[in-house]
Design a protein around this motif. Structure first.
Motif, mmCIF file in Angstrom:
data_model
loop_
_atom_site.group_PDB
_atom_site.id
_atom_site.type_symbol
_atom_site.label_atom_id
_atom_site.label_comp_id
_atom_site.label_asym_id
_atom_site.label_seq_id
_atom_site.Cartn_x
_atom_site.Cartn_y
_atom_site.Cartn_z
ATOM 1 N N ARG A 81 -43.851 -25.538 14.242
ATOM 2 C CA ARG A 81 -43.978 -26.907 13.809
ATOM 3 C C ARG A 81 -44.840 -27.124 14.549
ATOM 4 N NH1 ARG A 81 -43.637 -31.520 9.299
ATOM 5 N NH2 ARG A 81 -43.505 -29.996 7.789
ATOM 6 N N ALA A 82 -44.290 -27.363 15.816
ATOM 7 C CA ALA A 82 -45.182 -27.434 16.992
ATOM 8 C C ALA A 82 -46.571 -26.449 17.657
ATOM 9 C CB ALA A 82 -44.339 -27.714 18.449
ATOM 10 N N THR A 83 -45.807 -24.719 17.128
ATOM 11 C CA THR A 83 -46.822 -24.274 17.453
ATOM 12 C C THR A 83 -48.062 -24.009 16.150
ATOM 13 O OG1 THR A 83 -44.766 -22.578 17.994
ATOM 14 C CG2 THR A 83 -46.932 -21.288 17.605
ATOM 15 N N LEU A 84 -47.663 -24.313 15.136
ATOM 16 C CA LEU A 84 -48.730 -24.381 13.993
ATOM 17 C C LEU A 84 -49.841 -26.245 14.594
ATOM 18 C CD1 LEU A 84 -48.624 -23.165 11.254
ATOM 19 C CD2 LEU A 84 -47.848 -25.864 10.689
ATOM 20 N N HIS A 85 -49.570 -27.200 15.042
ATOM 21 C CA HIS A 85 -50.109 -27.938 15.632
ATOM 22 C C HIS A 85 -50.852 -27.770 16.201
ATOM 23 C CE1 HIS A 85 -47.083 -31.256 13.529
ATOM 24 N NE2 HIS A 85 -48.090 -31.114 12.778
ATOM 25 N N CYS A 89 -33.726 -26.918 -3.734
ATOM 26 C CA CYS A 89 -34.299 -26.423 -5.506
ATOM 27 C C CYS A 89 -35.265 -25.329 -5.488
ATOM 28 C CB CYS A 89 -34.525 -27.579 -6.189
ATOM 29 S SG CYS A 89 -36.866 -28.070 -6.365
ATOM 30 N N GLY A 90 -35.551 -24.736 -6.562
ATOM 31 C CA GLY A 90 -36.560 -23.321 -6.164
ATOM 32 C C GLY A 90 -37.675 -23.781 -6.734
ATOM 33 N N LYS A 91 -38.121 -22.985 -6.012
ATOM 34 C CA LYS A 91 -39.302 -23.264 -5.999
ATOM 35 C C LYS A 91 -40.142 -23.032 -7.948
ATOM 36 C CE LYS A 91 -41.289 -20.990 -1.501
ATOM 37 N NZ LYS A 91 -41.052 -19.997 -0.740
ATOM 38 N N PHE A 92 -41.813 -23.691 -7.438
ATOM 39 C CA PHE A 92 -42.256 -24.170 -8.994
ATOM 40 C C PHE A 92 -43.195 -23.117 -9.427
ATOM 41 C CE2 PHE A 92 -41.522 -29.164 -8.349
ATOM 42 C CZ PHE A 92 -40.775 -28.766 -7.986
ATOM 43 N N LEU A 93 -42.469 -21.696 -9.604
ATOM 44 C CA LEU A 93 -43.258 -21.041 -9.161
ATOM 45 C C LEU A 93 -44.712 -20.849 -10.574
ATOM 46 C CD1 LEU A 93 -41.316 -18.080 -7.649
ATOM 47 C CD2 LEU A 93 -43.363 -19.077 -6.285
ATOM 48 N N GLU A 149 -43.339 -30.451 0.816
ATOM 49 C CA GLU A 149 -43.381 -30.398 2.260
ATOM 50 C C GLU A 149 -42.297 -29.335 2.809
ATOM 51 O OE1 GLU A 149 -44.065 -32.310 4.447
ATOM 52 O OE2 GLU A 149 -45.558 -33.480 3.059
ATOM 53 N N LYS A 150 -40.881 -29.373 1.393
ATOM 54 C CA LYS A 150 -40.489 -27.916 1.641
ATOM 55 C C LYS A 150 -41.077 -26.392 1.302
ATOM 56 C CE LYS A 150 -36.168 -25.885 1.610
ATOM 57 N NZ LYS A 150 -36.106 -24.825 1.964
ATOM 58 N N ASP A 151 -42.022 -26.146 0.995
ATOM 59 C CA ASP A 151 -42.881 -25.525 0.621
ATOM 60 C C ASP A 151 -43.394 -24.878 2.111
ATOM 61 O OD1 ASP A 151 -42.284 -24.565 -1.873
ATOM 62 O OD2 ASP A 151 -44.132 -25.337 -2.611
ATOM 63 N N ASN A 152 -44.060 -26.158 3.002
ATOM 64 C CA ASN A 152 -44.713 -25.672 4.445
ATOM 65 C C ASN A 152 -43.080 -26.072 5.235
ATOM 66 O OD1 ASN A 152 -46.877 -25.387 3.038
ATOM 67 N ND2 ASN A 152 -46.839 -28.539 2.807
ATOM 68 N N PHE A 153 -42.019 -26.411 4.937
ATOM 69 C CA PHE A 153 -41.291 -26.502 6.240
ATOM 70 C C PHE A 153 -40.378 -25.030 6.672
ATOM 71 C CE2 PHE A 153 -37.022 -26.889 7.296
ATOM 72 C CZ PHE A 153 -36.838 -28.465 8.372
ATOM 73 N N PHE A 188 -33.492 -29.633 6.246
ATOM 74 C CA PHE A 188 -34.762 -29.566 6.281
ATOM 75 C C PHE A 188 -34.636 -31.560 4.815
ATOM 76 C CE2 PHE A 188 -37.009 -30.790 1.386
ATOM 77 C CZ PHE A 188 -38.289 -31.586 2.144
ATOM 78 N N ALA A 189 -33.445 -31.232 4.273
ATOM 79 C CA ALA A 189 -32.437 -32.378 4.017
ATOM 80 C C ALA A 189 -32.283 -33.466 5.126
ATOM 81 C CB ALA A 189 -31.249 -32.522 3.049
ATOM 82 N N LEU A 190 -31.799 -33.049 6.446
ATOM 83 C CA LEU A 190 -32.130 -33.915 7.460
ATOM 84 C C LEU A 190 -33.277 -34.882 7.969
ATOM 85 C CD1 LEU A 190 -30.124 -35.121 9.448
ATOM 86 C CD2 LEU A 190 -30.648 -33.187 10.951
ATOM 87 N N MET A 191 -34.479 -34.112 8.013
ATOM 88 C CA MET A 191 -35.503 -34.513 8.056
ATOM 89 C C MET A 191 -36.254 -35.841 7.207
ATOM 90 S SD MET A 191 -39.274 -32.191 8.177
ATOM 91 C CE MET A 191 -40.108 -32.183 7.230
ATOM 92 N N VAL A 192 -35.492 -35.212 5.993
ATOM 93 C CA VAL A 192 -35.617 -36.245 4.868
ATOM 94 C C VAL A 192 -35.279 -37.027 4.682
ATOM 95 C CG1 VAL A 192 -35.784 -36.277 2.124
ATOM 96 C CG2 VAL A 192 -36.221 -34.522 3.154
ATOM 97 N N GLU A 193 -33.796 -37.424 4.961
ATOM 98 C CA GLU A 193 -33.115 -38.560 5.290
ATOM 99 C C GLU A 193 -32.269 -38.511 6.983
ATOM 100 O OE1 GLU A 193 -30.243 -40.061 1.887
ATOM 101 O OE2 GLU A 193 -30.887 -38.511 1.496
#
Ligand SMILES: [Zn+2]
Length: 277
Positions: free
Chosen positions: A261-265, A141-145, A251-255, A182-187
Motif C-alpha cells: 500500500r505504501a508503494t502504491l501511494h 466473503c466472495g467477490k461479487f463477480l 475495500e477488500k478488492d483493493n486490500f 483485512f478484518a483487523l484493519m476494519v476492526e
C-alpha cells in the motif's frame, strides 16, 4: 457423518462427506478426481454424488473424469455452465443419500448460479455442516463477480445467517489469513479477530487447514457478517447494511499488505507530480 477436508491446487478445498454407517459418500467440488478416488478407496466408501457450488474451474474440473470413472454417479449444481452437470437443483430443494440430507441454498452473486449446501445426518448429534463455496469464507466473503451487494446481503443474512449457529462452515478456499488481516484493519479493537488471526498464522506455518469454523464464530470476527457493528460502520462511513457491505467488498478488492500500500501511494504521488524533485 464425517467430513474429510482435502487441500488441493493452490488454495482450494474439496470435501468428502462420509456416512460411516452405510460407508457411502458424497463429494463437494472435487476438482482433483484421482486424488479423490484414492481417498474414496482408502476410506472404503462408495461415491454416490457430487455437489458443485459453482461453475469456476477450480471447483468443477474433476466432474467429467469422475463421471467416467464412477458408474451411476450424479452431479448436482445450480448452473448450466457446470461441467458434467446431471441434475440441476433449485433453491431449498432437498436431496437424500440414505441418512445424509442436503438442502440446496441458492446464493447468487459470486456467480449467478451459486449454490451452498446445508448437510445433516438423521439421528445424529453431530453439528450440521454448510458448504459455502465462494460465497462465505472464514473471515470473509466472495467477490461479487456476477451479482450485487443486495444479493450478497441476502445470502449472508437471510440464507446463511439464519442457519443454526453451531453449523460448521466449510468454504471453497483457504483465504483465512488474508481475510483476517483485512478484518483487523476494519476492526482494530476486535479481540476475536486478533485471536483468530494468530491462530490462522500458526495453522499456516504448520500447513494445516483453518476449516471448519462455525457460524457462531463467523459472527464474532467476520466483518461481512457484522454490518451493524459500530467499528465496521465507521470504517465504511455508511450505516445502511447494503452500503456497508458494498464499501467493505470494494475495500477488500483493493486490500494489499501495508508495504504494498505504501508503494502504491508512492507510485500515485509520483504520477501526480508530487515527488518530482
Ligand atoms: Zn469462484
Amino acid at each position: 457423518m464425517k467430513v474429510k477436508v482435502i487441500s488441493i491446487l493452490e488454495d482450494n478445498y474439496m470435501y468428502l462427506v462420509i456416512d460411516e454407517q452405510t460407508k457411502e459418500a458424497i463429494a463437494v467440488d472435487p476438482a482433483l478426481p484421482h486424488r479423490l478416488l484414492q481417498i474414496v478407496k482408502r476410506e472404503g466408501v462408495s461415491l454416490l454424488a457430487i455437489l458443485t457450488t459453482h461453475h469456476h474451474w477450480g471447483h468443477t474440473r474433476g466432474n467429467e473424469d469422475l463421471l467416467k470413472e464412477v458408474p451411476g454417479l450424479r452431479v448436482y449444481g445450480g448452473d448450466d455452465r457446470i461441467k458434467g452437470l446431471t441434475d440441476k437443483v433449485t433453491n431449498c430443494q432437498e436431496l437424500k443419500f440414505n441418512s445424509i440430507n442436503v438442502r440446496c441454498l441458492f446464493t447468487p452473486c459470486h456467480t449467478t448460479g451459486h449454490m451452498c449446501y446445508f448437510v445433516w445426518e438423521d439421528d445424529c448429534s453431530d453439528s450440521p455442516a454448510v458448504f459455502t463455496g465462494d460465497t462465505l469464507f472464514i473471515g470473509g466473503c466472495g467477490k461479487f463477480l456476477e451479482g450485487t451487494a443486495e444479493q450478497m446481503l441476502h445470502n449472508l443474512t437471510e440464507v446463511l445467517g439464519t442457519l443454526p449457529k453451531d453449523t460448521k462452515v466449510f468454504c471453497g478456499h483457504e483465504y483465512t489469513k488474508k481475510n483476517l488481516k483485512f478484518a483487523l484493519m476494519v476492526e482494530p479493537e476486535n479481540e476475536k479477530v486478533k485471536e483468530m488471526l494468530n491462530w490462522a498464522k500458526a495453522r499456516d506455518d504448520d500447513d494445516k487447514p483453518t476449516v471448519p469454523s462455525t457460524l457462531l464464530e463467523e459472527f464474532e470476527y467476520n466483518p461481512f457478517l457484522r454490518l451493524s457493528n459500530e467499528a465496521v460502520q465507521k470504517f465504511t462511513g455508511k450505516t445502511d447494511p447494503v452500503e456497508v457491505l458494498r464499501v467493505l467488498r470494494k475495500e477488500k478488492d483493493n486490500f494489499k499488505k501495508p508495504k504494498d500500500r505504501a508503494t502504491l501511494h508512492t507510485m500515485m504521488a509520483m504520477e501526480w507530480g508530487l515527488l518530482q524533485s
